[in-house]
Design an enzyme around this catalytic site. Structure first.
Site, PDB file in Angstrom:
ATOM      1  CE  LYS A   1       2.022 -21.540  17.231  1.00 51.93           C
ATOM      2  NZ  LYS A   1       0.542 -21.522  17.329  1.00 51.93           N
TER       3      LYS A   1
ATOM      4  N   GLY B   1       4.904 -28.113  13.308  1.00 51.65           N
ATOM      5  CA  GLY B   1       5.532 -27.452  14.461  1.00 51.65           C
ATOM      6  C   GLY B   1       4.953 -27.944  15.775  1.00 51.65           C
TER       7      GLY B   1
ATOM      8  CG  MET C   1      -3.830 -22.370   7.722  1.00 52.23           C
ATOM      9  SD  MET C   1      -5.423 -22.239   8.531  1.00 52.23           S
ATOM     10  CE  MET C   1      -4.979 -21.391  10.012  1.00 52.23           C
TER      11      MET C   1
ATOM     12  CG  HIS D   1       5.526 -17.329  12.028  1.00 51.80           C
ATOM     13  ND1 HIS D   1       6.133 -18.471  12.509  1.00 51.80           N
ATOM     14  CD2 HIS D   1       4.193 -17.543  12.159  1.00 51.80           C
ATOM     15  CE1 HIS D   1       5.224 -19.310  12.936  1.00 51.80           C
ATOM     16  NE2 HIS D   1       4.026 -18.786  12.718  1.00 51.80           N
ATOM     17  CD  GLU D   2      13.059 -16.553  10.971  1.00 46.98           C
ATOM     18  OE1 GLU D   2      13.640 -17.645  11.043  1.00 46.98           O
ATOM     19  OE2 GLU D   2      13.255 -15.748  10.049  1.00 46.98           O
TER      20      GLU D   2
ATOM     21  CG  HIS E   1       4.994 -20.892   8.852  1.00 47.40           C
ATOM     22  ND1 HIS E   1       4.499 -19.657   9.203  1.00 47.40           N
ATOM     23  CD2 HIS E   1       3.997 -21.772   9.050  1.00 47.40           C
ATOM     24  CE1 HIS E   1       3.244 -19.790   9.606  1.00 47.40           C
ATOM     25  NE2 HIS E   1       2.912 -21.063   9.526  1.00 47.40           N
TER      26      HIS E   1
ATOM     27  CB  SER F   1       1.393 -17.601  16.818  1.00 48.79           C
ATOM     28  OG  SER F   1       0.061 -17.560  16.346  1.00 48.79           O
ATOM     29  CB  SER F   2      -0.137 -16.472  11.645  1.00 50.04           C
ATOM     30  OG  SER F   2       0.682 -17.446  11.068  1.00 50.04           O
ATOM     31  NE  ARG F   3      -5.783 -17.522  15.273  1.00 50.11           N
ATOM     32  CZ  ARG F   3      -5.885 -18.771  14.831  1.00 50.11           C
ATOM     33  NH1 ARG F   3      -5.005 -19.673  15.186  1.00 50.11           N
ATOM     34  NH2 ARG F   3      -6.886 -19.117  14.033  1.00 50.11           N
TER      35      ARG F   3
END
Ligand code: PAF
Length: 281
Positions: A149, A147, A30, A34-35, A37, A185-187
């Site tokens: 996660k 991932g 989405m 970040h690392e 991805h 996380s993007s969040r």
């Protein structure tokens, strides 16, 4: 690297690759790369002739009160990062391209989508399976990379691809962490300084739980109680769930044995973080 916005144009590029017998690795995202991805993209790059990633903030997997509108969309930065990793195609569809007027279909994996994250995010996994099902049909990858996660998402998507005979191999890659252990996380970018600092307790509590289990503790109730106490003592996070489940079926385990996932979701203000650890006893 090509930026492709339409299904039709993506399909015609993919046809050319297939005619040349090239293998395709696919990383659905989405955006807000970040690392975590990038690790998926790098693995896909090492293992395939062609790497395709999708960037689509999928409205169907957000609840009405969730962060769809505020979800980060750093388009230029994402394109640059993908280019640096030698991605061949970045698929950037619009909402209309993915869900044109009249769209009525969804994919539903039953049971395992109603627990854990599914219990507090009704409809979330149906949104995920619907969009990933579409993306697999569009990209027709040999391998799709996800991932660890998002542990529940990986199990749901593996179930979907098996049940619906999608001819794709799903590879799950380890969670990438910040230096202090917080899962990428993007969040994370939405956390305040204090939330960010104290969110490290999530991974610490998972590591401590694993240590106690490997030292002989077998009661999941005691493990959950001690993790809850550790998180509540050291952070302002509000626990959504902490669970010890069978790593394949996601069913809760009372007496810990076999392949176990300890998984959690904790809210820091409006930001909901998830993390997990998997191991065999
Ligand atoms: O994990 C994500 O980023 C999303 O759930 C996915 C798999 C890209 C589907 O929108």
């Amino acid at each position: 690297m090509r930026i492709v916005k339409s299904v039709q144009s993506l399909r015609s590029s993919i046809k050319k690759y297939k005619d040349q017998n090239k293998t395709i690795g696919f990383v659905p995202t989405m955006g807000a790369l970040h690392e975590g991805h990038l690790a998926l993209i790098r693995k896909s790059r090492r293992e395939n002739d062609i790497v395709i990633i999708s960037v689509f903030v999928n409205p169907k997997q957000f609840g009405p009160k969730e962060d769809f509108n505020s979800y980060s969309r750093p388009e230029k930065k994402d394109i640059l990062l993908a280019k640096n990793e030698k991605v061949d195609i970045i698929f950037y569809p619009s909402e209309k391209e993915m869900y044109p007027t009249g769209f009525l279909t969804s994919i539903n994996v039953e049971g395992i989508t109603d627990v854990l994250c599914g219990a507090s995010r009704p409809g979330h996994f149906q949104g995920v399976t619907t969009v990933v099902g579409k993306l697999i049909n569009i990209v027709t990858p040999d391998v799709m990379y996800l991932g660890q996660k998002d542990a529940q998402q990986t199990i749901v998507l593996k179930r979907m691809t098996a049940d619906l005979n999608f001819p794709v191999t799903v590879k799950i890659c380890p969670t990438v962490r910040e230096a202090d252990g917080l899962a990428m996380s993007s969040r994370n970018r939405h956390l305040t300084a204090r939330q960010r600092e104290t969110a490290t307790v999530l991974y610490k509590s998972l590591k401590n739980a694993k240590k106690r289990i490997l030292a002989g503790e077998r009661s999941s109730a005691r493990i959950i109680r001690s993790m809850r106490a550790e998180i509540e003592k050291n952070s302002p996070g509000k626990i959504d769930y902490i669970a010890c489940v069978n790593a394949d079926s996601l069913t809760p385990i009372k007496q810990l044995k076999g392949k176990v996932t300890i998984t959690l979701a904790v809210k820091f203000g409006r930001t909901r973080l998830i993390d997990n650890t998997i191991f065999r006893i």
